[in-house]
Scaffold this active site. Structure first.
Site, PDB file in Angstrom:
ATOM      1  N   GLU A 109       0.827  -1.201   0.000  1.00  0.00           N
ATOM      2  CA  GLU A 109       0.000   0.000   0.000  1.00  0.00           C
ATOM      3  C   GLU A 109       0.863   1.254   0.000  1.00  0.00           C
ATOM      4  O   GLU A 109       1.934   1.289   0.591  1.00  0.00           O
ATOM      5  CB  GLU A 109      -0.911  -0.006   1.232  1.00  0.00           C
ATOM      6  CG  GLU A 109      -1.899  -1.177   1.165  1.00  0.00           C
ATOM      7  CD  GLU A 109      -2.961  -1.137   2.267  1.00  0.00           C
ATOM      8  OE1 GLU A 109      -4.138  -1.233   1.920  1.00  0.00           O
ATOM      9  OE2 GLU A 109      -2.610  -1.018   3.449  1.00  0.00           O
ATOM     10  N   CYS A 123       3.435   8.390   1.360  1.00  0.00           N
ATOM     11  CA  CYS A 123       4.001   7.388   2.258  1.00  0.00           C
ATOM     12  C   CYS A 123       4.162   6.112   1.443  1.00  0.00           C
ATOM     13  O   CYS A 123       3.183   5.563   0.937  1.00  0.00           O
ATOM     14  CB  CYS A 123       3.005   7.209   3.406  1.00  0.00           C
ATOM     15  SG  CYS A 123       3.492   5.977   4.582  1.00  0.00           S
ATOM     16  N   CYS A 130       6.213  -7.548   6.889  1.00  0.00           N
ATOM     17  CA  CYS A 130       7.295  -7.034   7.732  1.00  0.00           C
ATOM     18  C   CYS A 130       7.783  -8.158   8.638  1.00  0.00           C
ATOM     19  O   CYS A 130       7.039  -9.092   8.926  1.00  0.00           O
ATOM     20  CB  CYS A 130       6.766  -5.875   8.582  1.00  0.00           C
ATOM     21  SG  CYS A 130       8.048  -4.901   9.396  1.00  0.00           S
ATOM     22  N   CYS A 134       6.091  -5.457  15.701  1.00  0.00           N
ATOM     23  CA  CYS A 134       5.765  -4.455  16.727  1.00  0.00           C
ATOM     24  C   CYS A 134       4.302  -4.695  17.112  1.00  0.00           C
ATOM     25  O   CYS A 134       3.438  -4.843  16.237  1.00  0.00           O
ATOM     26  CB  CYS A 134       5.965  -3.042  16.190  1.00  0.00           C
ATOM     27  SG  CYS A 134       7.669  -2.754  15.662  1.00  0.00           S
ATOM     28  N   CYS A 137       1.268  -2.526  15.768  1.00  0.00           N
ATOM     29  CA  CYS A 137       1.267  -2.190  14.333  1.00  0.00           C
ATOM     30  C   CYS A 137       0.547  -3.272  13.531  1.00  0.00           C
ATOM     31  O   CYS A 137       0.841  -4.461  13.664  1.00  0.00           O
ATOM     32  CB  CYS A 137       2.699  -2.034  13.833  1.00  0.00           C
ATOM     33  SG  CYS A 137       2.800  -1.654  12.080  1.00  0.00           S
ATOM     34  N   GLY A 185       6.723  -2.255   5.997  1.00  0.00           N
ATOM     35  CA  GLY A 185       8.081  -2.776   5.942  1.00  0.00           C
ATOM     36  C   GLY A 185       9.109  -1.967   6.706  1.00  0.00           C
ATOM     37  O   GLY A 185       8.843  -0.855   7.155  1.00  0.00           O
ATOM     38  N   SER A 217      11.982   6.160   7.888  1.00  0.00           N
ATOM     39  CA  SER A 217      11.662   5.817   9.270  1.00  0.00           C
ATOM     40  C   SER A 217      12.113   4.391   9.561  1.00  0.00           C
ATOM     41  O   SER A 217      11.872   3.477   8.770  1.00  0.00           O
ATOM     42  CB  SER A 217      10.152   5.943   9.484  1.00  0.00           C
ATOM     43  OG  SER A 217       9.814   5.594  10.811  1.00  0.00           O
ATOM     44  N   SER A 239      11.260   5.220  15.162  1.00  0.00           N
ATOM     45  CA  SER A 239      10.044   4.808  15.862  1.00  0.00           C
ATOM     46  C   SER A 239      10.431   4.443  17.289  1.00  0.00           C
ATOM     47  O   SER A 239      10.815   3.314  17.558  1.00  0.00           O
ATOM     48  CB  SER A 239       9.437   3.596  15.146  1.00  0.00           C
ATOM     49  OG  SER A 239       9.025   3.989  13.857  1.00  0.00           O
ATOM     50  N   CYS A 359      -1.076   5.838  10.038  1.00  0.00           N
ATOM     51  CA  CYS A 359       0.143   5.159  10.488  1.00  0.00           C
ATOM     52  C   CYS A 359      -0.194   3.823  11.108  1.00  0.00           C
ATOM     53  O   CYS A 359      -1.024   3.737  12.006  1.00  0.00           O
ATOM     54  CB  CYS A 359       0.846   5.944  11.580  1.00  0.00           C
ATOM     55  SG  CYS A 359       1.346   7.551  11.110  1.00  0.00           S
TER      56      CYS A 359
HETATM   57  N1  SAH Z   1       9.319  -0.050  10.009  1.00  0.00           N
HETATM   58  C1  SAH Z   1       9.526   1.366   9.950  1.00  0.00           C
HETATM   59  C2  SAH Z   1       8.593   2.053   8.976  1.00  0.00           C
HETATM   60  C3  SAH Z   1       7.139   2.081   9.402  1.00  0.00           C
HETATM   61  S1  SAH Z   1       6.744   3.718   9.797  1.00  0.00           S
HETATM   62  C4  SAH Z   1       9.401   1.944  11.341  1.00  0.00           C
HETATM   63  O1  SAH Z   1       9.001   1.214  12.234  1.00  0.00           O
HETATM   64  O2  SAH Z   1       9.738   3.101  11.545  1.00  0.00           O
HETATM   65  C5  SAH Z   1       5.186   3.633  10.502  1.00  0.00           C
HETATM   66  C6  SAH Z   1       5.119   4.411  11.797  1.00  0.00           C
HETATM   67  O3  SAH Z   1       3.793   4.248  12.374  1.00  0.00           O
HETATM   68  C7  SAH Z   1       6.075   3.870  12.806  1.00  0.00           C
HETATM   69  O4  SAH Z   1       6.527   4.878  13.651  1.00  0.00           O
HETATM   70  C8  SAH Z   1       5.189   2.921  13.560  1.00  0.00           C
HETATM   71  O5  SAH Z   1       5.743   2.565  14.786  1.00  0.00           O
HETATM   72  C9  SAH Z   1       3.920   3.706  13.666  1.00  0.00           C
HETATM   73  N2  SAH Z   1       2.742   2.879  13.941  1.00  0.00           N
HETATM   74  C10 SAH Z   1       2.606   1.571  13.749  1.00  0.00           C
HETATM   75  N3  SAH Z   1       1.382   1.159  14.102  1.00  0.00           N
HETATM   76  C11 SAH Z   1       0.720   2.244  14.522  1.00  0.00           C
HETATM   77  C12 SAH Z   1      -0.598   2.466  14.970  1.00  0.00           C
HETATM   78  N4  SAH Z   1      -1.465   1.489  15.026  1.00  0.00           N
HETATM   79  N5  SAH Z   1      -0.944   3.721  15.313  1.00  0.00           N
HETATM   80  C13 SAH Z   1      -0.065   4.723  15.200  1.00  0.00           C
HETATM   81  N6  SAH Z   1       1.188   4.573  14.756  1.00  0.00           N
HETATM   82  C14 SAH Z   1       1.588   3.350  14.424  1.00  0.00           C
END
Ligand code: SAH
Length: 386
Positions: A109, A123, A130, A134, A137, A185, A217, A239, A359
């Site tokens: 996406e 984005c 991935c 986390c 996420c 990813g 990121s 993150s 996000c």
């Molecule tokens: N893997 C990389 C790129 C993803 S960026 C990274 O982790 O940085 C996506 C961002 O959204 C990251 O900061 C991630 O931690 C955050 N994120 C993930 N799930 C989320 C959610 N449910 N609500 C808000 N932010 C979230």
């Protein structure tokens, strides 16, 4: 009796090479392979580069300064295509999300968010699925399918440019001004392709989005962080989400491998950090998990000495999650501690939540296939094309 598929003897089913998305070196090689004399290949590659990345053409016939015969030669060997658009949704707030097909059963996406960055940010995804898991996420619930190629990353940008009608590249009134590698990813697990894609996207004779407007990121792959800066000159986002190792181990499990101390050593080694080039720290606001005022104060202490911006991200819920977003008052009180410490406007307004484009909400149905399944899918696709 079961029959084993012997892949080494399978018929070649490769599609013609797509020139849209290639690097300068890739394009040069494609010219040489198409039989262009070596002396002229560089000039031809430069011409094609302008047509592809400045004008966004999808037809060799449009390359009017390339001899007709040459255009025919290119068209007989190559294509100029975008990845497939399998679905597109528009949020009530104007955010657009594309489900992009990179091959049979491989979908990722990308999301365009107007009003972010200088004018609007795209984005992009760097992987389908991935490996990081986390816990908050949505993408983390989808196993890694595969890394995207540099062409497939650039292709996402070209899809957005098509949709916004922004060819040829202009320096005025652009809607797409910023790129964030914050889709599906972990970009630092695919750094070669991410770096090549950034070279292409930032090239001044093409799409021309400056490296200073491209942010990558990472969840914190410490050994790759300085390398990212050296190879791409991009802006860095981390993150973070927790200020203590025990909690971060739980939320962002890669922390068990690279803890906060290693992470911050790597961040401090990011090249050229200054007040004009700050690190963005992302911090998702999870109710009752990481949102106390003591943690806000810890955050300020942790970032001391690192030129930083903070992005508080209200948690975006997704089907099946155990987390909730912190209350608005809590987020504001948390932000106030950061404000008093000199961090301006740290709350990121959720965008595109209604279409699961915010996000951490991205996810596709793609699953990793065995090589034999991939081959069968490709054969079926080719058969349906014929
Ligand atoms: N893997 C990389 C790129 C993803 S960026 C990274 O982790 O940085 C996506 C961002 O959204 C990251 O900061 C991630 O931690 C955050 N994120 C993930 N799930 C989320 C959610 N449910 N609500 C808000 N932010 C979230």
């Amino acid at each position: 009796m079961s029959v084993e598929l012997d892949l080494s003897r399978a018929p070649a089913v490769s599609a013609p090479l797509n020139l849209a998305g290639l690097s300068r070196a890739g394009l040069l090689q494609a010219m040489v392979n198409a039989g262009v004399e070596e002396k002229k290949a560089r000039m031809r590659a430069n011409q094609a580069w302008r047509w592809i990345y400045h004008y966004g053409v999808t037809d060799f016939g449009a390359m009017t300064d390339v001899a007709k015969e040459m255009r025919g030669q290119l068209a007989s060997r190559y294509v100029l295509e975008r990845p497939d658009i399998r679905d597109m949704q528009v949020s009530v707030d104007g955010t657009r999300k594309w489900l992009v097909g990179f091959g049979p059963g491989v979908e990722g996406e990308s999301v365009f968010i107007p009003g972010v960055g200088k004018a609007g940010a795209l984005c992009v995804s760097s992987q389908v699925g991935c490996t990081l898991n986390c816990t908050f996420c949505h993408t983390g619930t989808q196993k890694l399918v595969r890394n995207l190629t540099a062409s497939e990353i650039v292709g996402q940008v070209m899809i957005a440019r098509d949709a916004l009608d922004e060819w040829p590249t202009s320096n005025e009134d652009r809607q797409l001004t910023n790129i964030v590698f914050m889709g599906m990813g972990e970009p630092l697990y695919n750094l070669d392709n991410v770096a090549e894609a950034i070279d292409t996207i930032s090239d001044g004779e093409g799409i021309s989005i400056s490296r200073r407007r491209i942010t990558v990121s990472t969840a914190g792959i410490a050994p790759k962080i300085p390398e990212l800066g050296e190879r791409t000159g991009a802006m860095l986002a981390i993150s973070l989400h927790a200020t203590r190792d025990d909690l971060r181990n739980e939320l962002v499990p890669i922390n068990k491998k690279y803890d906060l101390q290693q992470l911050f050593e790597a961040i401090r080694a990011y090249p050229d950090l200054s007040n004009a080039k700050r690190v963005t720290f992302e911090y998702v606001m999870l109710k009752g998990v990481n949102d106390t005022l003591a943690e806000a104060r810890d955050l300020v202490r942790l970032l001391k000495g690192v030129p930083s911006k903070i992005n508080l991200i209200p948690f975006n819920p997704w089907p099946g999650t155990q987390y909730e977003c912190s209350d608005w008052d809590t987020i504001e009180a948390f932000a106030e501690v950061l404000n008093r410490a000199g961090y301006a406007s740290p709350i990121r307004t959720p965008r595109g939540r209604d279409i699961l484009a915010a996000c951490g909400q991205l996810r596709s149905e793609s699953v990793k296939q065995k090589a034999s399944e991939r081959l069968a899918a490709r054969l079926a696709e080719n058969a349906s094309r014929e």
